[in-house]
Design an enzyme around this catalytic site. Structure first.
Site, PDB file in Angstrom:
ATOM      1  N   LYS A  22       7.105   3.371   4.339  1.00  0.00           N
ATOM      2  CA  LYS A  22       6.308   2.605   5.311  1.00  0.00           C
ATOM      3  C   LYS A  22       5.760   1.310   4.694  1.00  0.00           C
ATOM      4  O   LYS A  22       5.915   0.236   5.257  1.00  0.00           O
ATOM      5  CB  LYS A  22       5.150   3.467   5.814  1.00  0.00           C
ATOM      6  N   ASN A  23       5.132   1.438   3.535  1.00  0.00           N
ATOM      7  CA  ASN A  23       4.455   0.264   2.993  1.00  0.00           C
ATOM      8  C   ASN A  23       5.422  -0.809   2.502  1.00  0.00           C
ATOM      9  O   ASN A  23       5.053  -1.981   2.417  1.00  0.00           O
ATOM     10  CB  ASN A  23       3.476   0.670   1.885  1.00  0.00           C
ATOM     11  N   CYS A 117      -6.186   1.329   9.222  1.00  0.00           N
ATOM     12  CA  CYS A 117      -7.030   2.460   8.841  1.00  0.00           C
ATOM     13  C   CYS A 117      -8.407   1.995   8.391  1.00  0.00           C
ATOM     14  O   CYS A 117      -8.539   1.010   7.667  1.00  0.00           O
ATOM     15  CB  CYS A 117      -6.381   3.250   7.702  1.00  0.00           C
ATOM     16  N   ARG A 122     -12.666  -3.566   3.982  1.00  0.00           N
ATOM     17  CA  ARG A 122     -11.369  -3.947   3.433  1.00  0.00           C
ATOM     18  C   ARG A 122     -11.292  -5.479   3.369  1.00  0.00           C
ATOM     19  O   ARG A 122     -10.732  -6.130   4.249  1.00  0.00           O
ATOM     20  CB  ARG A 122     -10.244  -3.345   4.276  1.00  0.00           C
ATOM     21  N   ASP A 305      -3.569   7.102  -1.637  1.00  0.00           N
ATOM     22  CA  ASP A 305      -3.003   7.572  -0.365  1.00  0.00           C
ATOM     23  C   ASP A 305      -2.550   9.032  -0.438  1.00  0.00           C
ATOM     24  O   ASP A 305      -2.106   9.595   0.564  1.00  0.00           O
ATOM     25  CB  ASP A 305      -1.829   6.676   0.062  1.00  0.00           C
ATOM     26  N   ARG A 397       1.622   6.798  12.996  1.00  0.00           N
ATOM     27  CA  ARG A 397       1.802   5.467  12.403  1.00  0.00           C
ATOM     28  C   ARG A 397       2.673   5.524  11.156  1.00  0.00           C
ATOM     29  O   ARG A 397       3.330   4.538  10.822  1.00  0.00           O
ATOM     30  CB  ARG A 397       0.443   4.894  11.982  1.00  0.00           C
TER      31      ARG A 397
HETATM   32  C1  UD1 Z   1      -2.425  -0.848   0.386  1.00  0.00           C
HETATM   33  C2  UD1 Z   1      -1.829   0.271   1.216  1.00  0.00           C
HETATM   34  C3  UD1 Z   1      -2.866   1.367   1.406  1.00  0.00           C
HETATM   35  C4  UD1 Z   1      -3.362   1.853   0.031  1.00  0.00           C
HETATM   36  C5  UD1 Z   1      -3.824   0.678  -0.825  1.00  0.00           C
HETATM   37  C6  UD1 Z   1      -4.128   1.087  -2.258  1.00  0.00           C
HETATM   38  C7  UD1 Z   1      -0.258  -0.936   2.597  1.00  0.00           C
HETATM   39  C8  UD1 Z   1       0.103  -1.425   3.950  1.00  0.00           C
HETATM   40  N1  UD1 Z   1      -1.438  -0.288   2.486  1.00  0.00           N
HETATM   41  O1  UD1 Z   1      -3.561  -1.326   1.089  1.00  0.00           O
HETATM   42  O2  UD1 Z   1      -2.270   2.422   2.124  1.00  0.00           O
HETATM   43  O3  UD1 Z   1      -4.439   2.731   0.201  1.00  0.00           O
HETATM   44  O4  UD1 Z   1      -2.792  -0.326  -0.885  1.00  0.00           O
HETATM   45  O5  UD1 Z   1      -3.016   1.673  -2.857  1.00  0.00           O
HETATM   46  O6  UD1 Z   1       0.493  -1.090   1.658  1.00  0.00           O
HETATM   47  N2  UD1 Z   1      -9.694  -5.653  -2.395  1.00  0.00           N
HETATM   48  C9  UD1 Z   1     -10.603  -6.659  -2.536  1.00  0.00           C
HETATM   49  N3  UD1 Z   1     -10.256  -7.906  -2.092  1.00  0.00           N
HETATM   50  C10 UD1 Z   1      -9.048  -8.171  -1.511  1.00  0.00           C
HETATM   51  C11 UD1 Z   1      -8.117  -7.113  -1.394  1.00  0.00           C
HETATM   52  C12 UD1 Z   1      -8.461  -5.860  -1.831  1.00  0.00           C
HETATM   53  O7  UD1 Z   1     -11.701  -6.449  -3.057  1.00  0.00           O
HETATM   54  O8  UD1 Z   1      -8.798  -9.313  -1.139  1.00  0.00           O
HETATM   55  C13 UD1 Z   1     -10.046  -4.283  -2.855  1.00  0.00           C
HETATM   56  C14 UD1 Z   1     -10.074  -3.272  -1.718  1.00  0.00           C
HETATM   57  O9  UD1 Z   1     -11.323  -3.259  -1.051  1.00  0.00           O
HETATM   58  C15 UD1 Z   1      -9.785  -1.967  -2.441  1.00  0.00           C
HETATM   59  C16 UD1 Z   1      -8.858  -2.404  -3.579  1.00  0.00           C
HETATM   60  O10 UD1 Z   1      -9.021  -3.817  -3.717  1.00  0.00           O
HETATM   61  O11 UD1 Z   1     -10.975  -1.465  -3.004  1.00  0.00           O
HETATM   62  C17 UD1 Z   1      -7.384  -2.111  -3.375  1.00  0.00           C
HETATM   63  O12 UD1 Z   1      -6.976  -2.653  -2.139  1.00  0.00           O
HETATM   64  P1  UD1 Z   1      -5.467  -3.100  -1.875  1.00  0.00           P
HETATM   65  O13 UD1 Z   1      -4.613  -2.656  -3.005  1.00  0.00           O
HETATM   66  O14 UD1 Z   1      -5.477  -4.541  -1.522  1.00  0.00           O
HETATM   67  O15 UD1 Z   1      -5.103  -2.254  -0.581  1.00  0.00           O
HETATM   68  P2  UD1 Z   1      -4.228  -2.708   0.667  1.00  0.00           P
HETATM   69  O16 UD1 Z   1      -3.163  -3.634   0.223  1.00  0.00           O
HETATM   70  O17 UD1 Z   1      -5.117  -3.107   1.785  1.00  0.00           O
END
Ligand code: UD1
Length: 429
Positions: A22-23, A117, A122, A305, A397
């Site tokens: 999915k991701n 989610c 986020r 996850d 999803r």
């Molecule tokens: C992706 C996955 C999600 C998974 C996560 C961590 C997809 C579509 N989703 O989410 O299922 O749980 O990786 O493996 O691939 N953060 C910041 N600033 C930012 C971005 C992130 O502080 O600009 C923080 C977030 O709050 C979180 C951490 O970094 O604490 C990791 O987030 P991130 O790896 O970006 O998750 P996603 O890409 O949203």
């Protein structure tokens, strides 16, 4: 609306075939915007997040031709807009990849803030900072992200925090930027590597994906390609835990065992047998588990996850297990549901302490989000009696045909239509 009904305690036995990731899919589909050509994508999971992404691209003017259940051809030549309104992004967190892809294509993007989610705040500050370092001017107004540049220029970008989404978005924006982009402290998840392979198949020059330094030499043009998506690490991990939880014996096929190592390690620690083959893993369990501690970490650590699914196993492990969630601030909401089923868990911030109980008992519960929903299914399969799970739209999803896949290995699980109170026979006043 539907709910799931599960009668627990059936031992899972047989084979489960894992679908595409999915991701990876939700990053690769928007990446097709960069080519202005036809891309044929194979091994796509047939899930609502993917359908949602197709809908967005179609509304943008792309031609999405469904070849079969897992293959599409996407022609983005006909796309004529860089503006994506809220109605299109609200259902899908990954819609923010459209910002990077549109910036890469037009040096412009106006995209509504994403849905998806809800497990805590986020933020997308790292994405925005990355775009700015590539030369874009980024503003957020009326919940729309507006990014523009005359052209993007390669840059050195150090990520303060490991972020999957920001790494992907910066890769998308940088592949056609002028010069060299270096992303340091990059995320290393399997889907980052898959996206890099896809971009390279389109003619990009991305190196180092899977390590914490990714180097991208910008190219002027990308072309169409044929690409097959990797198997889903989390779907595989979910069925591994489900097999273990039911004291089962299941061969999980079409996986990359290397991607599952952190999950395998924890299952072994709990006393479950896991045998690796070239493209499969076999999980065998007697249904008795030793306690173990789990700390979620970016790849190659234990994936956040998989945290809720693994936690279900620990509710009945012998002794006290501790789960530390180090990626998300608020990912223990689902524990309330497990407690309704008899689990003994204390949560303090990002730490949850599990005191093993002899068994869970079925109860009406809900899926708080995608992976929490998967955890509820595992809990229902393991519990004595009947479990009913509501809000399963979240599970749809991200898991292809999960009811069929589980029924094929012996689970007693089915979907049931929820009749709204007012529509029930005799309830009209
Ligand atoms: C992706 C996955 C999600 C998974 C996560 C961590 C997809 C579509 N989703 O989410 O299922 O749980 O990786 O493996 O691939 N953060 C910041 N600033 C930012 C971005 C992130 O502080 O600009 C923080 C977030 O709050 C979180 C951490 O970094 O604490 C990791 O987030 P991130 O790896 O970006 O998750 P996603 O890409 O949203």
């Amino acid at each position: 609306m539907e709910k799931l009904v599960i009668h627990g305690r059936n031992r899972l036995s047989g084979e489960i075939e894992i679908s595409g990731a999915k991701n990876a899919a939700v990053a690769i589909i928007p990446a097709t915007l960069l080519a202005q050509d036809v891309c044929r994508i194979e091994n796509l999971p047939n899930i609502s997040d993917v359908t949602c992404m197709f809908k967005i691209l179609t509304q943008m003017g792309a031609q999405v031709k469904i070849i079969n259940k897992h293959t599409v051809e996407i022609n983005t030549k006909t796309v004529n807009s860089y503006i994506i309104p809220h109605e299109m992004t609200k259902q899908l967190r990954a819609s923010y990849y459209l910002i990077g892809a549109l910036l890469g294509r037009y040096s412009r993007a106006k995209v509504a803030l994403p849905g998806g989610c809800n497990f805590g705040v986020r933020p997308i500050d790292l994405h925005i900072r990355g775009f700015e370092l590539l030369g874009a001017n980024v503003t957020v107004e009326n919940a729309m992200i507006n990014a523009k540049a005359d052209y993007l220029t390669g840059s050195s970008i150090y990520m303060d925090k490991v972020s999957v989404g920001a790494t992907i978005n910066i890769m998308l924006a940088a592949v056609k930027a002028r010069g060299l982009t270096i992303i340091e402290h990059a995320a290393k998840e399997p889907h980052i590597v898959d996206l890099a392979n896809f971009l390279n198949a389109m003619g990009a020059d991305v190196r180092g994906a899977g390590t914490d330094v990714i180097k991208i030499h910008g190219v002027q043009n990308l072309h169409g390609c044929t690409y097959s998506i990797i198997p889903d690490q989390i779907e595989a991990g979910t069925y591994m835990v489900a097999a273990a939880a039911t004291g089962g014996d299941v061969l999980i096929k079409n996986v990359i065992p290397k991607h599952l190592e952190s999950i395998t390690a924890k299952l072994l620690e709990c006393g479950v047998s896991v045998t690796e083959y070239d493209e499969a893993v076999r999980v065998v369990s007697d249904g008795k588990f030793r306690k173990c501690n789990v700390k979620t970490m970016p790849h190659p650590g234990f994936p956040t996850d998989m945290q809720p699914q693994m936690a279900v196993l620990l509710t009945v492990a012998n002794g006290t297990s501790i789960v530390s969630e180090s990626v998300w601030d608020n990912r223990f909401k689902y524990i309330e549901q497990l407690v309704r089923m008899g689990a003994n868990v204390q949560v303090d911030g990002t730490i949850a302490v599990f005191q093993g109980v002899p068994e869970l008992t079925g109860a009406p519960v809900r899926a708080d989000d995608l992976r929490a929903g998967a955890a509820m299914i595992i809990a229902g399969l393991m519990a004595r009696g009947k479990t009913e799970i509501e809000d399963i739209i979240y599970i749809d999803r991200g898991y292809e045909d999960y009811v069929e896949k589980l029924r094929n290995v012996g689970a007693d699980i089915y979907r049931k239509t929820i009749v709204p109170e007012g529509n029930k026979m005799g309830s009209a006043g």
